[in-house]
Design a protein around this motif. Structure first.
Motif, PDB file in Angstrom:
ATOM      1  N   THR A 145      15.407  51.063  -9.111  1.00 54.94           N
ATOM      2  CA  THR A 145      15.605  51.007 -10.826  1.00 54.94           C
ATOM      3  C   THR A 145      16.235  49.591 -11.153  1.00 54.94           C
ATOM      4  O   THR A 145      15.834  48.987 -12.222  1.00 54.94           O
ATOM      5  N   VAL A 146      17.096  49.144 -10.325  1.00 57.25           N
ATOM      6  CA  VAL A 146      17.707  47.765 -10.882  1.00 57.25           C
ATOM      7  C   VAL A 146      16.803  46.800 -10.434  1.00 57.25           C
ATOM      8  O   VAL A 146      16.643  45.768 -11.296  1.00 57.25           O
ATOM      9  N   GLY A 147      15.875  47.004  -9.686  1.00 56.76           N
ATOM     10  CA  GLY A 147      14.464  45.888  -9.310  1.00 56.76           C
ATOM     11  C   GLY A 147      13.870  45.936 -10.533  1.00 56.76           C
ATOM     12  O   GLY A 147      13.551  44.803 -11.066  1.00 56.76           O
ATOM     13  N   LEU A 148      13.288  47.136 -11.226  1.00 58.01           N
ATOM     14  CA  LEU A 148      12.848  46.966 -12.308  1.00 58.01           C
ATOM     15  C   LEU A 148      13.226  46.396 -13.671  1.00 58.01           C
ATOM     16  O   LEU A 148      12.731  45.754 -14.460  1.00 58.01           O
ATOM     17  N   ASP A 149      14.644  46.670 -13.534  1.00 55.32           N
ATOM     18  CA  ASP A 149      15.550  46.132 -14.818  1.00 55.32           C
ATOM     19  C   ASP A 149      15.532  44.716 -14.905  1.00 55.32           C
ATOM     20  O   ASP A 149      15.254  43.888 -15.755  1.00 55.32           O
ATOM     21  N   LEU A 150      15.642  44.039 -13.559  1.00 58.82           N
ATOM     22  CA  LEU A 150      15.467  42.511 -13.264  1.00 58.82           C
ATOM     23  C   LEU A 150      14.275  42.074 -13.709  1.00 58.82           C
ATOM     24  O   LEU A 150      14.112  41.139 -14.576  1.00 58.82           O
ATOM     25  N   VAL A 151      13.298  42.910 -13.439  1.00 57.55           N
ATOM     26  CA  VAL A 151      11.646  42.379 -13.679  1.00 57.55           C
ATOM     27  C   VAL A 151      11.716  42.382 -15.376  1.00 57.55           C
ATOM     28  O   VAL A 151      11.106  41.393 -15.900  1.00 57.55           O
ATOM     29  N   LEU A 152      12.201  43.376 -16.019  1.00 55.06           N
ATOM     30  CA  LEU A 152      11.909  43.566 -17.516  1.00 55.06           C
ATOM     31  C   LEU A 152      12.881  42.418 -18.159  1.00 55.06           C
ATOM     32  O   LEU A 152      12.254  41.887 -19.020  1.00 55.06           O
ATOM     33  N   ILE A 153      14.012  42.007 -17.675  1.00 55.71           N
ATOM     34  CA  ILE A 153      14.857  40.967 -18.172  1.00 55.71           C
ATOM     35  C   ILE A 153      14.152  39.562 -18.097  1.00 55.71           C
ATOM     36  O   ILE A 153      13.941  38.733 -19.144  1.00 55.71           O
ATOM     37  N   GLY A 154      13.604  39.411 -16.912  1.00 52.90           N
ATOM     38  CA  GLY A 154      12.824  38.130 -16.712  1.00 52.90           C
ATOM     39  C   GLY A 154      11.749  37.998 -17.663  1.00 52.90           C
ATOM     40  O   GLY A 154      11.377  36.957 -17.951  1.00 52.90           O
ATOM     41  N   ILE A 155      10.880  39.182 -17.825  1.00 53.37           N
ATOM     42  CA  ILE A 155       9.698  39.071 -18.610  1.00 53.37           C
ATOM     43  C   ILE A 155      10.097  38.745 -20.041  1.00 53.37           C
ATOM     44  O   ILE A 155       9.413  38.009 -20.611  1.00 53.37           O
ATOM     45  N   GLY A 156      11.268  39.413 -20.421  1.00 56.45           N
ATOM     46  CA  GLY A 156      11.751  39.185 -21.807  1.00 56.45           C
ATOM     47  C   GLY A 156      12.182  37.581 -22.040  1.00 56.45           C
ATOM     48  O   GLY A 156      11.556  36.912 -23.036  1.00 56.45           O
ATOM     49  N   ILE A 157      12.709  37.084 -20.895  1.00 59.83           N
ATOM     50  CA  ILE A 157      13.118  35.540 -21.175  1.00 59.83           C
ATOM     51  C   ILE A 157      11.952  34.594 -21.012  1.00 59.83           C
ATOM     52  O   ILE A 157      11.836  33.767 -21.860  1.00 59.83           O
ATOM     53  N   VAL A 158      10.961  34.756 -20.324  1.00 58.05           N
ATOM     54  CA  VAL A 158       9.889  33.982 -20.067  1.00 58.05           C
ATOM     55  C   VAL A 158       9.147  34.218 -21.409  1.00 58.05           C
ATOM     56  O   VAL A 158       8.579  33.119 -22.147  1.00 58.05           O
ATOM     57  N   ILE A 159       8.799  35.415 -22.062  1.00 55.94           N
ATOM     58  CA  ILE A 159       8.010  35.580 -23.246  1.00 55.94           C
ATOM     59  C   ILE A 159       8.728  34.770 -24.360  1.00 55.94           C
ATOM     60  O   ILE A 159       8.002  34.328 -25.072  1.00 55.94           O
ATOM     61  N   ARG A 160      10.023  35.055 -24.223  1.00 58.03           N
ATOM     62  CA  ARG A 160      10.703  34.286 -25.392  1.00 58.03           C
ATOM     63  C   ARG A 160      10.645  32.791 -25.601  1.00 58.03           C
ATOM     64  O   ARG A 160      10.220  32.138 -26.446  1.00 58.03           O
ATOM     65  N   ARG A 161      10.606  32.283 -24.416  1.00 57.77           N
ATOM     66  CA  ARG A 161      10.266  30.751 -24.291  1.00 57.77           C
ATOM     67  C   ARG A 161       9.071  30.412 -24.477  1.00 57.77           C
ATOM     68  O   ARG A 161       9.037  29.416 -25.265  1.00 57.77           O
ATOM     69  N   LEU A 162       8.028  31.140 -24.105  1.00 60.42           N
ATOM     70  CA  LEU A 162       6.657  31.064 -24.764  1.00 60.42           C
ATOM     71  C   LEU A 162       6.481  31.214 -25.990  1.00 60.42           C
ATOM     72  O   LEU A 162       5.533  30.249 -26.687  1.00 60.42           O
ATOM     73  N   VAL A 163       7.039  32.225 -26.645  1.00 59.24           N
ATOM     74  CA  VAL A 163       6.924  32.209 -28.390  1.00 59.24           C
ATOM     75  C   VAL A 163       7.565  30.985 -29.006  1.00 59.24           C
ATOM     76  O   VAL A 163       6.938  30.620 -29.828  1.00 59.24           O
ATOM     77  N   VAL A 164       8.815  30.681 -28.592  1.00 58.88           N
ATOM     78  CA  VAL A 164       9.363  29.651 -29.073  1.00 58.88           C
ATOM     79  C   VAL A 164       8.533  28.091 -29.120  1.00 58.88           C
ATOM     80  O   VAL A 164       8.309  27.525 -30.056  1.00 58.88           O
ATOM     81  N   LEU A 165       7.895  28.006 -27.758  1.00 60.19           N
ATOM     82  CA  LEU A 165       7.050  26.945 -27.564  1.00 60.19           C
ATOM     83  C   LEU A 165       5.864  26.873 -28.621  1.00 60.19           C
ATOM     84  O   LEU A 165       5.507  26.081 -29.192  1.00 60.19           O
ATOM     85  N   ALA A 166       5.201  28.299 -28.884  1.00 56.80           N
ATOM     86  CA  ALA A 166       3.907  28.324 -29.428  1.00 56.80           C
ATOM     87  C   ALA A 166       4.433  28.230 -31.108  1.00 56.80           C
ATOM     88  O   ALA A 166       3.556  27.582 -31.759  1.00 56.80           O
ATOM     89  N   SER A 167       5.617  28.653 -31.496  1.00 58.58           N
ATOM     90  CA  SER A 167       6.063  28.560 -33.095  1.00 58.58           C
ATOM     91  C   SER A 167       6.407  27.125 -33.184  1.00 58.58           C
ATOM     92  O   SER A 167       5.904  26.672 -34.286  1.00 58.58           O
ATOM     93  N   SER A 168       6.896  26.279 -32.102  1.00 59.22           N
ATOM     94  CA  SER A 168       7.186  24.932 -32.508  1.00 59.22           C
ATOM     95  C   SER A 168       5.967  24.296 -32.731  1.00 59.22           C
ATOM     96  O   SER A 168       5.919  23.258 -33.427  1.00 59.22           O
ATOM     97  N   ALA A 169       4.712  24.578 -32.239  1.00 60.57           N
ATOM     98  CA  ALA A 169       3.586  23.719 -32.468  1.00 60.57           C
ATOM     99  C   ALA A 169       2.989  23.945 -33.733  1.00 60.57           C
ATOM    100  O   ALA A 169       2.106  23.318 -34.404  1.00 60.57           O
TER     101      ALA A 169
END
Length: 337
Positions: A145-169
């Motif tokens: 369960t904890v492992g899945l939580d960490l994966v979800l948080i990691g996915i959220g961080i990466v997606i947010r960074r990619l979205v910010v970069l795409a929006s900046s363009a």
């Protein structure tokens, strides 16, 4: 992109397509997950939930582009509730954990659709809800369960960074407004919506009068200050659904979905009056059925040209192959072509 602003790339059309895709794949995946469950009440309920996801995918795909942005919060929250319920209903730990993995779709949606605080709130609800559901399910290890939580948080961080970069363009670095690329994308989407729904759509071109003399006399720093002031005043006064962009140089462009030409003209004149120290020439055009994006903007450009010919510092509107030039009241509306 500020934390309080939704990502520039997350238009309602893109959000609807993304949400529909995730519901479709989530519902299909759920059907395969449930296929190994022994017949019984739990399997029937899980199959029903999978079908709900598939029906939702169809609904969002057909009508989601017309939804107000607030409805997507309900849809994403509903997906979290649906998945969490499936985890609790699942009759064995393997099925529970497999269902819990589907919450990754929710995490991606939240960070792609919403601003920083809203995305974080959806992530917290999703992670805490799935964690509680897994812990209440018999046989799911705490470590998994904890492992899945960490994966979800990691996915959220990466997606947010990619979205910010795409929006900046799609942003102009000087004013923070949408740039020409982002404006063209928004124009194509809003024009498609107007064609489908027959809702009004107005386009405006704004030009800072005698801008070259400002740069030549006071320097480029003063010119930049004028551009930022125009951007700030207009961005503050426009409705939330408006698209304001810096086309380049001293020219700005504006899209007003749901607003007919006469109302757009009134709005433009009102906002221009808020900063009389900066003279603007403005051209307004209303979308007419059958117009292409280039035709709509060419009409606005014709009206802008007329505003300059008539002495600058004014707003004119295009009508019947010629712009309105008599300074009529702002309640005037377009005649049919």
């Amino acid at each position: 992109m500020s934390r309080s602003a939704a990502p520039e790339v997350a238009t309602t059309r893109v959000m609807a397509r993304t949400l529909a895709t995730f519901f479709a794949f989530g519902g299909t995946a759920a059907l395969f997950i449930v296929s190994g469950v022994r017949p019984g009440t739990e399997k029937t309920l899980l199959l029903g939930m999978a079908m709900i996801a598939l029906v939702t995918a169809a609904v969002v795909g057909l009508w989601g582009a017309r939804w107000p942005r607030s409805w997507f919060h309900v849809a994403v929250g509903g997906a979290t509730a649906l998945i969490g319920t499936g985890v609790l209903i699942a009759p064995d730990p393997i099925t529970s954990f497999a269902a819990a993995v589907l919450i990754a779709f929710v995490v991606v949606d939240a960070h792609f659709f919403f601003n920083g605080p809203q995305a974080l709130a959806h992530l917290a609800v999703a992670v805490l809800g799935i964690t509680a559901a897994l812990l209440l399910s018999d046989g799911v290890p705490v470590g998994a369960t904890v492992g899945l939580d960490l994966v979800l948080i990691g996915i959220g961080i990466v997606i947010r960074r990619l979205v910010v970069l795409a929006s900046s363009a799609s942003l102009d670095p000087l004013t923070g407004l949408t740039n020409r690329r982002g404006f063209d994308q928004a124009l194509d989407e809003l024009l498609a919506d107007a064609t489908r729904t027959r809702a009004p759509l107005s386009a405006v071109l704004l030009d800072v009068d005698h801008f070259k003399s400002v740069n030549d006399t006071h320097g480029h720093e003063e010119g930049d200050r004028v551009l930022r002031r125009v951007a700030d005043v207009w961005h503050r006064e426009l409705p939330g659904i408006a698209v304001l962009a810096r086309h380049g140089g001293d020219e700005f462009s504006l899209l007003l979905p749901g607003m007919p030409g006469g109302d757009a003209l009134a709005l433009v004149r009102r906002v221009c009056a808020l900063h009389p120290d900066v003279s603007l020439s403005c051209g307004v055009a209303e979308y007419r059925p059958g117009d292409s994006a280039s035709q709509l903007m060419r009409s606005a450009d014709r009206a802008l040209y007329d505003a300059k010919i008539l002495g600058r510092g004014r707003a004119e509107i295009f009508v019947d192959d010629a712009p309105r030039t008599d300074g009529a009241p702002t309640s005037w509306t377009l005649r049919s072509r």
